[in-house]
Enzyme design. Sequence first.
Site, PDB file in Angstrom:
ATOM      1  N   LYS A 217     -74.189  61.889  37.479  1.00  0.00           N
ATOM      2  CA  LYS A 217     -73.557  61.969  36.151  1.00  0.00           C
ATOM      3  C   LYS A 217     -73.747  60.660  35.374  1.00  0.00           C
ATOM      4  O   LYS A 217     -74.103  60.664  34.192  1.00  0.00           O
ATOM      5  CB  LYS A 217     -72.066  62.270  36.334  1.00  0.00           C
ATOM      6  CG  LYS A 217     -71.208  62.014  35.132  1.00  0.00           C
ATOM      7  CD  LYS A 217     -71.429  63.047  34.064  1.00  0.00           C
ATOM      8  CE  LYS A 217     -70.666  62.687  32.806  1.00  0.00           C
ATOM      9  NZ  LYS A 217     -70.581  63.760  31.861  1.00  0.00           N
ATOM     10  N   CYS A 271     -68.387  58.806  26.268  1.00  0.00           N
ATOM     11  CA  CYS A 271     -69.144  59.047  27.507  1.00  0.00           C
ATOM     12  C   CYS A 271     -70.325  58.102  27.593  1.00  0.00           C
ATOM     13  O   CYS A 271     -70.373  57.226  28.454  1.00  0.00           O
ATOM     14  CB  CYS A 271     -69.639  60.483  27.533  1.00  0.00           C
ATOM     15  SG  CYS A 271     -68.324  61.661  27.268  1.00  0.00           S
TER      16      CYS A 271
HETATM   17  N1  SAJ Z   1     -77.243  59.535  19.358  1.00  0.00           N
HETATM   18  C1  SAJ Z   1     -78.226  58.791  18.738  1.00  0.00           C
HETATM   19  N2  SAJ Z   1     -79.512  59.252  18.793  1.00  0.00           N
HETATM   20  C2  SAJ Z   1     -79.831  60.417  19.432  1.00  0.00           C
HETATM   21  C3  SAJ Z   1     -78.822  61.156  20.083  1.00  0.00           C
HETATM   22  C4  SAJ Z   1     -77.522  60.689  20.034  1.00  0.00           C
HETATM   23  O1  SAJ Z   1     -77.975  57.740  18.142  1.00  0.00           O
HETATM   24  O2  SAJ Z   1     -81.020  60.765  19.416  1.00  0.00           O
HETATM   25  C5  SAJ Z   1     -75.848  59.065  19.320  1.00  0.00           C
HETATM   26  C6  SAJ Z   1     -74.903  60.071  18.658  1.00  0.00           C
HETATM   27  O3  SAJ Z   1     -74.912  59.926  17.265  1.00  0.00           O
HETATM   28  C7  SAJ Z   1     -73.574  59.703  19.294  1.00  0.00           C
HETATM   29  C8  SAJ Z   1     -73.966  59.259  20.697  1.00  0.00           C
HETATM   30  O4  SAJ Z   1     -75.358  58.983  20.658  1.00  0.00           O
HETATM   31  O5  SAJ Z   1     -72.994  58.603  18.612  1.00  0.00           O
HETATM   32  C9  SAJ Z   1     -73.682  60.254  21.796  1.00  0.00           C
HETATM   33  O6  SAJ Z   1     -73.971  61.583  21.373  1.00  0.00           O
HETATM   34  P1  SAJ Z   1     -74.677  62.667  22.307  1.00  0.00           P
HETATM   35  O7  SAJ Z   1     -74.796  63.918  21.544  1.00  0.00           O
HETATM   36  O8  SAJ Z   1     -75.927  62.115  22.851  1.00  0.00           O
HETATM   37  O9  SAJ Z   1     -73.722  62.812  23.578  1.00  0.00           O
HETATM   38  P2  SAJ Z   1     -72.145  63.105  23.794  1.00  0.00           P
HETATM   39  O10 SAJ Z   1     -71.459  61.792  24.042  1.00  0.00           O
HETATM   40  O11 SAJ Z   1     -71.570  63.971  22.743  1.00  0.00           O
HETATM   41  O12 SAJ Z   1     -72.220  63.937  25.164  1.00  0.00           O
HETATM   42  C10 SAJ Z   1     -72.871  63.355  26.296  1.00  0.00           C
HETATM   43  C11 SAJ Z   1     -73.832  64.383  26.875  1.00  0.00           C
HETATM   44  N3  SAJ Z   1     -74.707  63.754  27.850  1.00  0.00           N
HETATM   45  C12 SAJ Z   1     -76.054  63.906  27.805  1.00  0.00           C
HETATM   46  O13 SAJ Z   1     -76.619  64.523  26.939  1.00  0.00           O
HETATM   47  C13 SAJ Z   1     -76.829  63.260  28.913  1.00  0.00           C
HETATM   48  C14 SAJ Z   1     -73.048  65.520  27.499  1.00  0.00           C
HETATM   49  O14 SAJ Z   1     -73.909  66.449  28.140  1.00  0.00           O
HETATM   50  C15 SAJ Z   1     -72.045  64.958  28.512  1.00  0.00           C
HETATM   51  O15 SAJ Z   1     -71.275  66.005  29.084  1.00  0.00           O
HETATM   52  C16 SAJ Z   1     -71.112  64.036  27.762  1.00  0.00           C
HETATM   53  O16 SAJ Z   1     -71.895  62.964  27.233  1.00  0.00           O
HETATM   54  C17 SAJ Z   1     -70.069  63.516  28.721  1.00  0.00           C
HETATM   55  O17 SAJ Z   1     -68.943  64.028  28.691  1.00  0.00           O
HETATM   56  O18 SAJ Z   1     -70.379  62.669  29.558  1.00  0.00           O
END
Ligand code: SAJ
Length: 456
Positions: A217, A271
Amino acid sequence: MTVHKPFETCVVVGLGYIGLPTSVVIARAGINVVGVDINTRTVDAVRAGRCPIEEPHLPEALAAQVANGRIIAQTMPALGDVFIIAVPTPFTGGYKPDLAYVEAATRAIAPVLRPGNLVIVESTIPVGATELVARWIEDERGDLICPQRGSDFEPDIYVAHCPERVLPGQMLRELVENDRIVGGLCPSSGQRVQEFYQQFVSGRCHLTDARTAELCKLSENSFRDVNIAFANELADICEEFEIDAGELIALANHHPRVKILQPGPGVGGHCIAVDPWFIVSAVGEKARLIREARWINSERPRQVVRKVLDKVAAGGIRSIGCFGLSYKPDVDDLRESPAVEVVAHLAKELYLSGEDIEIRVVEPYIDELPKELRGARGVRLVDQECALASDAILMLVNHKQFCEIPASRVERKAVVDTRGVWRSRALAQRPRVKLATLNARSEARIAARAAASLSP
Ligand code: SAJ
């Protein structure tokens, strides 16, 4: 062979972003759910069939399961067959994981545990924490035998880590369809917990040991953090070369084995910005890349503010329209949001420099400013049109409705677009190769041609 009784009741401890949708999915599979939370407001809301969090389709699904009696909510744990711990694991000041909630939840369920029960930790935890959960249960209940790491005896209580992996905004679908990792503290714990998840998960449930599941994870979220840091670094490199980062990444991603993520104002949510520290704080120098990525991403909001201040220094800006506060597009969640950090820091910098500039924030998912911005000088929550009428535009979150704003609306303004929403605008305004970068021979040729075309 031990014959187990069917899973009739599942006790879910922590009715938050994971516990609530998980309760719904389990209840839909015909298993009774007792939702437990220390927050009486949350318990009251669930009892009344009201959903205390924003997540597509969750309110109706929760209301239906409460109405048919499959989900009940209370502040104290009850007897059950399966116990799921879904409480937060924040970090302490020194970036060390804080297991206080997991420990409190474990000790709270210990008095009602009976032989044959399953205890599953879904909260994100550092490596080795599932072993601690087993020890805490034994601490409270000298009469029960818990598994030890890799033990081969049949325990009274089956203990495993099964990390949640769902993406906010897609939870109800992903909770069912995503593959799961089931990390048993001993093999029989893993098998028993796998049988439980197979009742409501259509994805595959992969069996492993607890430590591997814990690190798995943490690695998933660190992978994403490192990839976003790479995208952010590329964006800076592109700026140096006057190249549009969005175009570059889109082109690179046409390669079948390349998948670069998107740059932005930083990484939010609780996360991805947190979990990598659980690795770094445990192994230090061995996690150099993961740590560096975390620094790159956490520096990002300050970098955005510096860009805005450069525009302000150029003059003519009396108002700045800031688009979005949530941590990512199309959600109402402001936790650990880099957008909030940017606006708060911007307000502070403008105040310190004595600039009297209005900061107009538009965030369609909220009715009032978050506490970090309440009272910040010059910051107001406004509607989209008012924000668009500002002298400068700062795009922070690519909500669907913001992406529909045509580039022509911001054409004559100072724009800092952290999400590449108006990429076409950036491309149109991309400077042609500057004369200064041409070599002397080319300059001479151009001058000669210009002179020739002027002569009669
Ligand atoms: N972000 C970027 N660029 C990107 C993608 C995301 O800057 O290309 C930023 C987003 O704007 C945001 C942050 O990253 O601020 C996180 O967003 P996210 O959509 O990547 O992830 P979370 O935090 O909403 O959810 C993540 C997920 N993990 C992965 O994709 C590996 C989710 O599957 C997990 O269950 C969750 O963390 C968790 O609970 O750990």
